[in-house]
Scaffold this motif. Structure first.
Motif, PDB file in Angstrom:
ATOM      1  N   LEU A 136       0.855  -1.180   0.000  1.00 52.25           N
ATOM      2  CA  LEU A 136       0.000   0.000   0.000  1.00 52.25           C
ATOM      3  C   LEU A 136       0.895   1.235   0.000  1.00 52.25           C
ATOM      4  O   LEU A 136       1.822   1.324   0.809  1.00 52.25           O
ATOM      5  N   VAL A 137       0.618   2.157  -0.908  1.00 51.99           N
ATOM      6  CA  VAL A 137       1.345   3.424  -0.940  1.00 51.99           C
ATOM      7  C   VAL A 137       0.300   4.527  -0.814  1.00 51.99           C
ATOM      8  O   VAL A 137      -0.541   4.697  -1.703  1.00 51.99           O
ATOM      9  N   ILE A 138       0.350   5.249   0.292  1.00 53.74           N
ATOM     10  CA  ILE A 138      -0.660   6.274   0.574  1.00 53.74           C
ATOM     11  C   ILE A 138       0.037   7.603   0.877  1.00 53.74           C
ATOM     12  O   ILE A 138       1.026   7.637   1.626  1.00 53.74           O
ATOM     13  N   ALA A 139      -0.475   8.668   0.287  1.00 51.53           N
ATOM     14  CA  ALA A 139      -0.036  10.017   0.640  1.00 51.53           C
ATOM     15  C   ALA A 139      -1.191  10.715   1.331  1.00 51.53           C
ATOM     16  O   ALA A 139      -2.319  10.700   0.822  1.00 51.53           O
ATOM     17  N   ALA A 140      -0.920  11.306   2.471  1.00 48.97           N
ATOM     18  CA  ALA A 140      -1.995  11.953   3.238  1.00 48.97           C
ATOM     19  C   ALA A 140      -1.452  13.165   3.961  1.00 48.97           C
ATOM     20  O   ALA A 140      -0.344  13.127   4.516  1.00 48.97           O
ATOM     21  N   GLU A 141      -2.232  14.235   3.957  1.00 49.39           N
ATOM     22  CA  GLU A 141      -1.806  15.464   4.612  1.00 49.39           C
ATOM     23  C   GLU A 141      -2.954  16.132   5.351  1.00 49.39           C
ATOM     24  O   GLU A 141      -4.024  16.347   4.773  1.00 49.39           O
ATOM     25  N   THR A 142      -2.724  16.435   6.614  1.00 47.12           N
ATOM     26  CA  THR A 142      -3.623  17.295   7.378  1.00 47.12           C
ATOM     27  C   THR A 142      -2.946  18.659   7.448  1.00 47.12           C
ATOM     28  O   THR A 142      -2.481  19.109   8.499  1.00 47.12           O
ATOM     29  N   ASN A 143      -2.876  19.326   6.310  1.00 45.08           N
ATOM     30  CA  ASN A 143      -2.168  20.601   6.225  1.00 45.08           C
ATOM     31  C   ASN A 143      -2.750  21.652   7.159  1.00 45.08           C
ATOM     32  O   ASN A 143      -2.023  22.506   7.678  1.00 45.08           O
ATOM     33  N   SER A 144      -4.060  21.573   7.381  1.00 49.93           N
ATOM     34  CA  SER A 144      -4.728  22.602   8.183  1.00 49.93           C
ATOM     35  C   SER A 144      -4.143  22.715   9.587  1.00 49.93           C
ATOM     36  O   SER A 144      -4.107  23.811  10.165  1.00 49.93           O
ATOM     37  N   LYS A 145      -3.672  21.627  10.147  1.00 52.55           N
ATOM     38  CA  LYS A 145      -3.161  21.676  11.526  1.00 52.55           C
ATOM     39  C   LYS A 145      -1.785  22.329  11.607  1.00 52.55           C
ATOM     40  O   LYS A 145      -1.304  22.630  12.711  1.00 52.55           O
ATOM     41  N   MET A 146      -1.141  22.556  10.454  1.00 51.89           N
ATOM     42  CA  MET A 146       0.187  23.166  10.443  1.00 51.89           C
ATOM     43  C   MET A 146       0.178  24.603   9.927  1.00 51.89           C
ATOM     44  O   MET A 146       1.226  25.222   9.777  1.00 51.89           O
TER      45      MET A 146
END
Length: 331
Positions: A136-146
């Motif tokens: 499994l190759v997953i890209a994920a970002e919770t940019n809002s918290k940064m």
């Protein structure tokens, strides 16, 4: 024994909470007109009560369902992110635990907006050598918290989301989807940075870890991309005896619609050959490319030569050329 490598499933997820340009204008000095004119972004999604691993799990569940596999069929999980749940354990390890992939090993890749390309390249090598079958190759970002919500030069661009693929090894050379790749880095730590942790200046009881918010020099990023990325793409394609005109589609990092338009012009390609999702998702950093790839793979009709190109902090950039002509769309 080396194997052919193929993509057998794709998926993406964006949080339910939608933030409009007008919403942001209530928090900072900006406007819907300015944001759309300069970035092409209309809305973005923010994760409320969800962290990066939570979005990854939603993508992982979709991938396993589409491939009709269980989590115990996985050998490897790689998560590309610059907004992890924590510095340690890795977000990938949290995903492994949450989905129950007891037989897998897992780790994170940090290459900012080029993260999915770097992670996919890494996973492909593990699968090709024949020791492991599925990843499994997953890209994920919770940019809002940064984000610093007082910094309109950065915050208006970014949204949250996740996307990924499940890849598998095959004994049949006709299944091969990975045609060519090139990964590069031009060391420059100042143009884009996030989550910097300062060293101690003294030993004191009140010392406590702290990190900084996301920052980018937008003009420097624009200059770097327009000067370097088209040439990078042309060199990679030349090594495969191809030109940009041979591509069916190009899925770039979703940095800024105006930047994508400039790349299209420099490569002498119509914008219709570029897959975009930034209009409604914003810049989702490493997740923008796999979200776009899932959009392509879910379409009825087949595309043969598709180029993934990412670029971001580091400054890291890279491309993978895929032959998707025999991807089996069961949707």
């Amino acid at each position: 024994m080396k194997k052919a490598v193929k993509i057998i499933a794709s998926a993406h997820y964006v949080p339910e909470h939608i933030v409009t340009n007008d919403d942001l204008s209530q928090l900072m000095e900006t406007s819907d007109e300015w944001i759309q004119t300069h970035t092409g972004i209309k809305t973005r999604h923010f994760a409320i009560g969800e962290n990066t691993s939570d979005m990854c799990v939603k993508v992982a569940d979709k991938l396993l369902s589409e491939a009709q596999l269980s989590a115990t069929d996985l050998d490897l999980i790689i998560v590309a992110t610059i907004t992890p749940d924590s510095l340690t354990p890795s977000t990938a390890a949290r995903v492994q635990q949450k989905v129950g992939a007891a037989k897998a090993f897992s780790f994170d890749v940090s290459a900012a907006c080029a993260g999915f390309v770097f992670a996919l390249s890494t996973a492909e090598k593990f699968i090709r050598n024949g020791n492991y079958k599925r990843a499994l190759v997953i890209a994920a970002e919770t940019n809002s918290k940064m984000m610093d919500f007082k910094d309109r030069t950065s915050t208006v661009f970014f949204g949250d989301g996740a996307g990924g693929v499940l890849i598998e090894g095959s004994q049949d050379s006709a299944d091969e989807m990975f045609i060519a790749e090139k990964l590069e880095t031009r060391a420059d730590a100042e143009v884009i940075h996030s989550g910097r942790i300062p060293p101690l200046d003294r030993v004191a009881a009140e010392n406590y870890p702290s990190i900084d918010a996301f920052y980018q020099d937008g003009h420097a990023v624009f200059d770097f991309v327009t000067a370097v990325i088209p040439e990078h793409i042309e060199k990679l394609l030349h090594s495969a005896y191809l030109t940009p005109q041979n591509l069916d589609l190009l899925i770039p990092h979703q940095a800024n619609l105006r930047l994508i338009e400039r790349i299209a012009k420099q490569l002498r390609l119509p914008l219709s050959k570029f897959v975009t999702n930034i209009e409604n998702n914003g810049n989702t950093s490493s997740a923008g490319i796999p979200i776009g790839l899932d959009m392509v793979l879910k379409q009825h009709g087949q595309h043969k030569l598709v180029l993934l190109t990412g670029f971001g902090a580091g400054l890291a950039y890279g491309s993978i050329l895929l032959d998707l002509s025999h991807f089996r769309n069961e949707g």
